[in-house]
Design a protein around this motif. Sequence first.
Motif, PDB file in Angstrom:
ATOM      1  N   HIS A 106      42.873 -89.286  85.298  1.00  0.00           N
ATOM      2  CA  HIS A 106      43.125 -89.296  86.479  1.00  0.00           C
ATOM      3  C   HIS A 106      44.502 -89.152  86.873  1.00  0.00           C
ATOM      4  CE1 HIS A 106      39.427 -92.675  87.774  1.00  0.00           C
ATOM      5  NE2 HIS A 106      38.956 -90.982  86.474  1.00  0.00           N
ATOM      6  N   GLU A 117      46.604 -90.215  88.911  1.00  0.00           N
ATOM      7  CA  GLU A 117      47.034 -91.328  88.869  1.00  0.00           C
ATOM      8  C   GLU A 117      48.255 -91.388  87.519  1.00  0.00           C
ATOM      9  OE1 GLU A 117      44.442 -91.067  90.143  1.00  0.00           O
ATOM     10  OE2 GLU A 117      44.438 -92.320  91.855  1.00  0.00           O
ATOM     11  N   CYS A 132      41.283 -96.098  91.865  1.00  0.00           N
ATOM     12  CA  CYS A 132      39.653 -95.961  91.155  1.00  0.00           C
ATOM     13  C   CYS A 132      39.841 -97.860  91.341  1.00  0.00           C
ATOM     14  CB  CYS A 132      39.042 -95.663  90.425  1.00  0.00           C
ATOM     15  SG  CYS A 132      40.122 -95.497  88.764  1.00  0.00           S
ATOM     16  N   ARG A 153      36.672 -97.580  86.405  1.00  0.00           N
ATOM     17  CA  ARG A 153      36.100 -96.728  85.103  1.00  0.00           C
ATOM     18  C   ARG A 153      36.457 -97.297  83.285  1.00  0.00           C
ATOM     19  NH1 ARG A 153      42.628 -94.634  84.550  1.00  0.00           N
ATOM     20  NH2 ARG A 153      41.884 -92.468  83.630  1.00  0.00           N
ATOM     21  N   CYS A 196      43.043 -97.265  88.183  1.00  0.00           N
ATOM     22  CA  CYS A 196      44.150 -96.844  88.094  1.00  0.00           C
ATOM     23  C   CYS A 196      44.846 -97.932  89.547  1.00  0.00           C
ATOM     24  CB  CYS A 196      44.278 -95.613  88.539  1.00  0.00           C
ATOM     25  SG  CYS A 196      43.732 -93.852  87.808  1.00  0.00           S
TER      26      CYS A 196
HETATM   27 ZN   LIG Z   1      41.219 -93.470  89.375  1.00  0.00          ZN
END
Ligand SMILES: [Zn+2]
Length: 388
Positions: free
Chosen positions: A109, A111, A142, A145, A150
């Motif tokens: 991701h 991030e 998010c 995951r 994140c």
């Molecule tokens: Zn994320």
Amino acid sequence: MFVQSQNSAGQISHQQLRPGHTACQTDISSWADTQNSVKKVLEHLVYLGKATGDIFLNDAVAKKFLEFHRDITEECGAEEKQHSWAVIEKEEEIVMYGPYYPNYSKGIHSEDIIIQQTEELLESEEFSQQWKVYVFTMNSPCLARNTEPCMINLVQKAHAWWTAYGVKTHIGFVRCWGFRGTKETLFRDIDYGHVDCINQTGNHGDYVEAAKNRTNLNPLCENLRFAVKHLLTCADLSFPLMTTVQEQDWNSYFKKMHSIFECKPEGEKKVFAQKLDAAIEAARALLSAKSRSFDKHLEGGKAFPLHSTFAPQVSEALQDEMTLTFQHCWREMVQDKYADFLRGKLTEQFNQCAVQLFIKDIVKFTDRYLHIGRIKFSKEHMAAFEAE
Ligand SMILES: [Zn+2]
């Protein structure tokens, strides 16, 4: 200003956080249990009726983000897709890095890259407690995951950076992402059958009874039913058909019209099939570009001019059958798209609620080292971006 653009995401390794490492970790640990927190957010949504509460950044921080955003946009162009960039604001220098994009096939991701880059920059220099870290991400980090989400990573990192370097982290986002992604399946099973049953009944018991009388319809749980009911009674539920029905989609809905000509001789069947394909294609013009209510969209299908295309060659009875079949296919399509639209609405409300609840939950523990919220772009700002 120094903009370091690095879009290759290959070298990032996901860092596992040490258990029990920070004080804040215990406070957000309940959010790491996705299943439980999804349940909690749904209860909250049902309790409130809708997502409420202000999670905008305070004016001073929002102003900073808007200035940085303008610089980044000038340099790299406007971008609607998910991306992140960050800034370390020092006494006499501003270090901007990014934009970075996710690489979902590698599980990365945007991030993740921000965290790694920020860490490297903070480690590499003589730091000062006056420094500030600003992290921009289009979608809020998010909450679910396969590895650590994140949002949780960033809160923990903000705490670690505060402890090690005394810097405060600011996180700004434009859209609420929440639990979206492969893990979110909460509203997946809601189809038009559920919506219809919920519409026609006033309480959960009656709804369950109504659902049992239909084939292939497993009743939803009480909270989900309530969320749908609330949406049906409170929100503006007009939606566009034209943008949601793709060509392939369209053909698959009207495929069954071909069965009407099954009884015809082979040669004739072919001619009719071609004509029918052309007529179905022409009927796409009935798809309105405008947002309309479910009932209005249903009405739209009544206007199909089948007769004029086939009239001399097919019997009246067959024409009637064609009209009815067309309307049946049309209704199925509108019902599916309506359910799609409602699921989208519910998902949006739910994730807004999730992000709000998360921020409300952590703010009392994280206030010293983290300021997180939504960035409100003013109309003038948006216009300025577009003009540039
Ligand atoms: Zn994320």
